[in-house]
Each structure stands twice: as structure tokens, then as C-alpha cells.
Write a protein that holds these residues in place. Sequence first.
Motif, short mmCIF file in Angstrom:
data_model
loop_
_atom_site.label_atom_id
_atom_site.label_comp_id
_atom_site.label_asym_id
_atom_site.label_seq_id
_atom_site.Cartn_x
_atom_site.Cartn_y
_atom_site.Cartn_z
N UNK A 94 0.82 -1.20 0.00
CA UNK A 94 0.00 0.00 0.00
C UNK A 94 0.86 1.26 0.00
N UNK A 95 0.31 2.33 -0.54
CA UNK A 95 1.04 3.60 -0.55
C UNK A 95 1.23 4.11 0.86
N UNK A 96 2.44 4.50 1.19
CA UNK A 96 2.73 4.98 2.54
C UNK A 96 2.43 6.47 2.65
N UNK A 97 1.61 6.83 3.63
CA UNK A 97 1.25 8.23 3.83
C UNK A 97 2.11 8.90 4.88
N UNK A 98 2.63 8.10 5.81
CA UNK A 98 3.48 8.66 6.86
C UNK A 98 4.80 7.91 6.89
N UNK A 99 5.89 8.63 6.93
CA UNK A 99 7.19 7.98 7.04
C UNK A 99 7.35 7.40 8.43
N UNK A 100 8.04 6.28 8.52
CA UNK A 100 8.30 5.65 9.81
C UNK A 100 9.74 5.88 10.19
N UNK A 159 14.46 0.36 7.93
CA UNK A 159 14.13 1.53 7.11
C UNK A 159 13.16 1.08 6.02
N UNK A 160 11.95 0.79 6.44
CA UNK A 160 10.93 0.26 5.55
C UNK A 160 9.79 1.26 5.40
N UNK A 161 9.12 1.27 4.26
CA UNK A 161 7.99 2.19 4.06
C UNK A 161 6.88 1.93 5.08
N UNK A 162 6.20 2.99 5.51
CA UNK A 162 5.07 2.83 6.40
C UNK A 162 4.03 1.93 5.75
N UNK A 163 3.43 1.07 6.53
CA UNK A 163 2.43 0.15 6.02
C UNK A 163 3.00 -1.19 5.60
#
Length: 500
Positions: A94-100, A159-163
Motif C-alpha cells: 500500500x502507498x505509505x502516507x506517513x514515514x516511519x 528503514x521500511x515504508x510505512x504500512x
Amino acid sequence: MSGHGRQVWVGQRTQASARVGGSIQLRLNLFVAWALAVVLYPAPEVFSQVANGGESAHGWQTKSTGPAPSNGADNSRTNANSVPKSGPKPATAPAAKNAVAPQSNSPSGRTIEATGAKLLTDGNITTFSIDLTRSLKAEIVTLANPYRVIVDMANVTFRLPAGTGREPLGLVSAFRYGLFAEGKARIVLDATGPVVISRAELKPVPGGSTMRLAIDLVATDAASFGEGTGAARAAAAAAIAQEALTKEQKPTIHEDRTPAPKHRAKPVIMIDPGHGGIDPGAVSTANLYEKTVVLAVAKQLQAALVAKGRYDVLMTRQSDVFVSLDQRLKLSRQTAPDLFISLHADSIDTKGLTQAIRGASVYTLSERASDELARLAAEKENASDLIAGLQTAEGAGQDQVRSILIDLLKRETANFSADFSRMLVTKLGKSVPLARDHSRAAAFKVLKQPGSPSVLVELGYLSNSDDEKLMTSPDWQKQVTTAIALAVDAYFGRRGIGSR
């Protein structure tokens, strides 16, 4: 033994957990083969079978001899029992809306970064893979109740995309990752049923400079799976924890088990940001994590209380690391705080109610939940250790736990908790939206505090879009911390403590 009985190791073997079986000649042959491989093929991995604890627990070992090669050559030896894949199809992330934010407690200069993770399937085999900047040791085991695959690694920054990990595929319904302890990272794969680890290998990514850990899962039956390959270790850890807890709880449950604190110049307040590390807590549709929100509020609350100069303030965690419920309770017992404040954010999955239910709530301890939402909230929070891949002691100790709970409810601390809860609701109500039923009670494990008045604050609902926006607002966070700090002042002022 069949594949379900395997305890798979990827990495250097530790003396306490593995020993090589076989004759001296076999050892010499393996050593010679390893030496030739290093000389002829400058690859970072050399695989060999190992036996664990005398059982037929076949697995894999890797030994790093340098950085991963960038030519993508596969210079590894793979266990003969590995199951080949046949064109797995990747899941769409899914598209990440918030960086983690990166999650790591590794010593500076020794960090290994996880740069990508995904699930693939060909129908029969589900493959989990994670890309790493360097070779490492990883222990992989399975657990039941619920069915999970646990991957433990040291010194890893995610360092992985949110979601990442929220979409189901094949035999995995979801996976999560984070710090399990200082310097120890963990990945938990939630399996849809009993599974076998049919292959686990670490090798260079073709055409790149990173390493890839790949784990193949195949379905099996419940009888063959049993309690999983990690059950014995988990049971032993749970037994040790229970024994330590029992010793701390002596004498009998009807006597005060919390030693009276020494004379204090200032009241001690313990702030407990819920979840952390491998356990994200509630997650919003925009990938906002409960653990992130509550840690931010906790740090601001700590700063606000310290600035008053009237309190000594402690935290159960200061960073994005997992702390078990038992550890939180132990910290409280050791310090005997005058007030314990646990911070959380709620969520609800019921369709049609996500936008209707919102606002902050304050919980106190109760054997019986005040309502169904309170019961569900306590059930979710008490499952935190399972989410992190821990096994909890069950069965024989439940009657004692119930007796302790009833005993606690008769104590003066219950009255003090209720008193602070009322003050907190009043102060919060002047600053932030409250839930319709904002004063609740349930059997939250973290509130089972023999000598410390305690409350659990649900700051709002991450499932509600309005609450979610507020929780990321600096102004809202300041209002919340100010309200809680004012309630603390009012509580101790009423008792004539720390009010100067």
C-alpha cells in the motif's frame, strides 16, 4: 524429524544453543570444504547443516567473511532439503502516507539496515524476504496459539515504508518488525495456520550490494506442528518470569507486597508509554502508529512535570523499544511510584462505527469491565506480549491472579486511582474531546499495581480520522500534556504533597 520440528539458524552458531554432530572426520571434511570455498569463492556465506540440542533440528548457518559482493553471484551452498520456488508473485504494498522513523538500538557504526521486505507466493509456498545491508545471524522459530514465525536478529535498523507488512498474502496474514530489546530486533509473521519452514537462506541480492534473507513456508497440519519449534524456549522463559514474579509477590496475597518507600522529598511519577518496538499498538489507515503517538506525548509530559520542580519523573521506555507488561510492572514495583500513568491510543474495527466513536477515555482497574468497549480495549492491551512473539503463562496461576485482583480492589490505592481519574477527566475535558463514556474500568494487566495509584489514558481513537489528525498536532499534544500535568498538581495538592 519432519520439517515442522526444525529450529532454523541463519548466522554464526552460539555455543549455548547448537553443537555439531558427527565424527571428527566429518568435522575435518566440513572445515576443509569451508576453507576451499573461502579461497576459491570470495563469498560472505558458507552454509552447513547443524544439529540443535541433540535433536534432528536441521538448519542453516552463515559465516561472514566480508561485505556482500556486488556482482550478484550466488556463492552459497544450500541445504539439500530446500524447496525450490516456482515463480512467486509479489504482493502489492500500500502507498505509505506517513514515514516511519528508523528503529534501532545498535551501537554506532555497527548498524545493519533492513531496506526492503515483502511476501511472495506461488500458491503452495509463501516466501518472506528481507534485504539487509550486511550479513548477520538470525534465529527463526515457530510458535502456536496463535500460529507465528519469529525471526530474531541483532543490531538491525528497519528503514521500511510505512504500512509494510499489513497486506496478507498466501500463508501470512500480516507481519511486523521492530526492537524487541536493547540491540535485538524481531520480526513476527502471523501465519494463517500451522506452517513448516522448508527453506531459510541468506545470500547476495543479484546485481546489488545487499544481502537477502529468504524464508519459505509450507502449510502443515496442527498435529504435526505441535507447539512449534520455539515452544520449549518460550515456555522456559515464561516459567522463569513466573517464578520471579511469584517470589516478588510473597508473602501471602492478603499482605502488602509493596515495600513502603523511603522518605521522599518529591513524589515519584512513572509515565508508561504503551507498546513500542515490535509491538506498534493500534495503526491508523494512514499508518500512524500508537507507539509513536504515546511516546511523543509521554516525553512532553515528562518535560512538563520535571519543569515544575516538584516531582521526580520516571519512564518505562524512552525510545522505540518493546517492553513487556511484566517488565513494566516490575519497574513499578521496584520504584513504588506515587502515581502511575499509562498512555495509549484506541481503535475500533467495527464497520460503521469508526467515525462515530472518538475522544479520550480514562480507565481504572476493575475485575469486571464497565462496558463492552472497555472489555475489548483491555483484551487488546493485555495481548501486547503475544503481539511481540512472547508466550504467556496460563492455567494454574489464574486463580491466584484473580485473588490478587480482588485483593487489590480492596486497597486504598483503588480509591486514590479513582480520585485521580476524576481529576484527570475534568482537566482533559477542558482541553480535548472526550469519549461519550469517558470514565471506564477494566482488567488491564498494567494497572495491577499493589501500592501505586494507577490509571490508563486512551488519548483518542486512531480509527477516527478527526482524532488521528489531532494526535499528530503539536498544539493538541501540548494541550493534552498540560491537562494531565494540571491533574497531577491537583491530585497531590489535595493530598498535601508536592504542592509547594
